[in-house]
Design an enzyme around this catalytic site. Sequence first.
Site, PDB file in Angstrom:
ATOM      1  N   GLU A   1     -11.382  -3.778  -3.188  1.00  0.00           N
ATOM      2  CA  GLU A   1     -10.477  -2.725  -3.556  1.00  0.00           C
ATOM      3  C   GLU A   1     -10.357  -2.928  -5.141  1.00  0.00           C
ATOM      4  OE1 GLU A   1      -7.103  -3.125  -0.970  1.00  0.00           O
ATOM      5  OE2 GLU A   1      -8.482  -4.420   0.070  1.00  0.00           O
TER       6      GLU A   1
ATOM      7  N   HIS B   1       0.810  -1.224   0.024  1.00  0.00           N
ATOM      8  CA  HIS B   1      -0.139  -0.070  -0.013  1.00  0.00           C
ATOM      9  C   HIS B   1       0.916   1.166   0.097  1.00  0.00           C
ATOM     10  CE1 HIS B   1      -3.429  -2.381   0.320  1.00  0.00           C
ATOM     11  NE2 HIS B   1      -3.693  -2.570   1.441  1.00  0.00           N
TER      12      HIS B   1
ATOM     13  N   HIS C   1      -9.649   1.818   0.265  1.00  0.00           N
ATOM     14  CA  HIS C   1      -9.543   0.815   1.352  1.00  0.00           C
ATOM     15  C   HIS C   1     -10.815   0.857   2.388  1.00  0.00           C
ATOM     16  CE1 HIS C   1      -7.573  -2.401   3.462  1.00  0.00           C
ATOM     17  NE2 HIS C   1      -6.573  -2.349   2.546  1.00  0.00           N
TER      18      HIS C   1
HETATM   19  C1  BGC Z   1      -4.479  -6.393   1.687  1.00  0.00           C
HETATM   20  C2  BGC Z   1      -4.436  -7.232   3.173  1.00  0.00           C
HETATM   21  C3  BGC Z   1      -3.811  -6.311   4.230  1.00  0.00           C
HETATM   22  C4  BGC Z   1      -5.111  -5.071   4.191  1.00  0.00           C
HETATM   23  C5  BGC Z   1      -4.678  -4.118   5.230  1.00  0.00           C
HETATM   24  C6  BGC Z   1      -5.451  -5.556   1.807  1.00  0.00           C
HETATM   25  O1  BGC Z   1      -5.756  -4.721   1.000  1.00  0.00           O
HETATM   26  O2  BGC Z   1      -4.823  -7.397   0.646  1.00  0.00           O
HETATM   27  O3  BGC Z   1      -3.239  -8.228   3.130  1.00  0.00           O
HETATM   28  O4  BGC Z   1      -3.830  -6.884   5.310  1.00  0.00           O
HETATM   29  O5  BGC Z   1      -5.278  -4.594   2.974  1.00  0.00           O
HETATM   30  O6  BGC Z   1      -3.439  -3.753   5.339  1.00  0.00           O
END
Ligand code: BGC
Length: 375
Positions: free
Chosen positions: A340, A136, A210
């Site tokens: 997402e 991210h 998210h």
């Molecule tokens: C990911 C997860 C992660 C979460 C929070 C999601 O987009 O796929 O693996 O734990 O975000 O970070």
Amino acid sequence: MLKKVLIMVIMGAIGPTGCKSNLPEEKGAKMGITKESFGKTQDGQTADLFTLTNANGLSAKITNYGGIVTSLMVPDRNGKMDDIALGYENIDKYIESSPYFGALIGRYGNRIANGRFTLDGAEYTLAQNDGQNHLHGGNKGFDKVLWEAEEIKTADSVGLKLTYLSKDMEEGYPGNLSCTVIYSLTNDNELKIEYQAETDKATVINLTHHSYFNLAGHSSGNILGHELTLTADNFTPVDDTLIPTGEIKAVKDTPMDFTSPTAIGARIAQVKGGYDHNYVLNNSDGSMALAARVYEPKTGRVMEISTTEPGIQFYSGNFLDGTNKGKGAVYNTHSGFCLETQHFPDSPNKPDFPSVVLKPGQKYSHLIVHKFSTK
Ligand code: BGC
């Protein structure tokens, strides 16, 4: 007496402010945007919290810190409003620790293996902030920066235009990347998110959103009874560190199959760690198409997600463990789910996946529409 009763009935219908909420001609009266302070960022800048309210009374609270949606009030089948987005009541909690609740994600949504990629012969090194991988956007991704905010009002929507310039080599990514994200809440009960970006040097980009949703209400328990449909016949299997193996695999006859409405909890025990996978959407030509539909049987709430992107990460809130407490709730495992819309994880290292390269002169764009209704 009759007159008194009549007056009381009329007063009850009108309410103390004199505005009867569900008269069509009065609907527009509720629409608007309010702004309040949301506290200070770590470097002392003031963040704001905007409340967008549409003509039907749906509302979204969005802060320009991380472009985070902190609350989303949506009616159930009886018209009862509930906050369906997991989140916190103040900025300090977001700064202290947040699993990306409601945030804008950039420059790269999801993982890049070993925090490394090569572009035009140059190798770039990124933060390894998820075990050995990059997640991210790194240590200070777009979820942790302050965006410039401008209110937008049209005849049938209220919105917020957020802009941010991510400087060359910020978090290790090349190019000055100028980003615009427009959130709008329409009178058709849609929360739209429109991304645009341009760069002055070739780079990689994969922006997403998210929010963790729980259509029965953010504090109502787990989401295992929600029925999910995904317009995806294939998904990208992952290794133990959640990096795609590169294979595109059919969901048919596996617990990954959501091509027809299925409770999230129906087969989750058969999926190691729970769902945390990128689905390959059947529509991949960049046009808008339905990607997901979620139905919550107790409240009747329905959320449909459409996008221009080729993939969608379905994450069933596996890592929530009760340590995150927000808005009076304790968020335990599976208290919320994320959907997402995105390009596939680790695309910079997977030449066979759709490209995430953005070059000078090109325009990155990505549209997500969350449409709310009841059944
Ligand atoms: C990911 C997860 C992660 C979460 C929070 C999601 O987009 O796929 O693996 O734990 O975000 O970070």
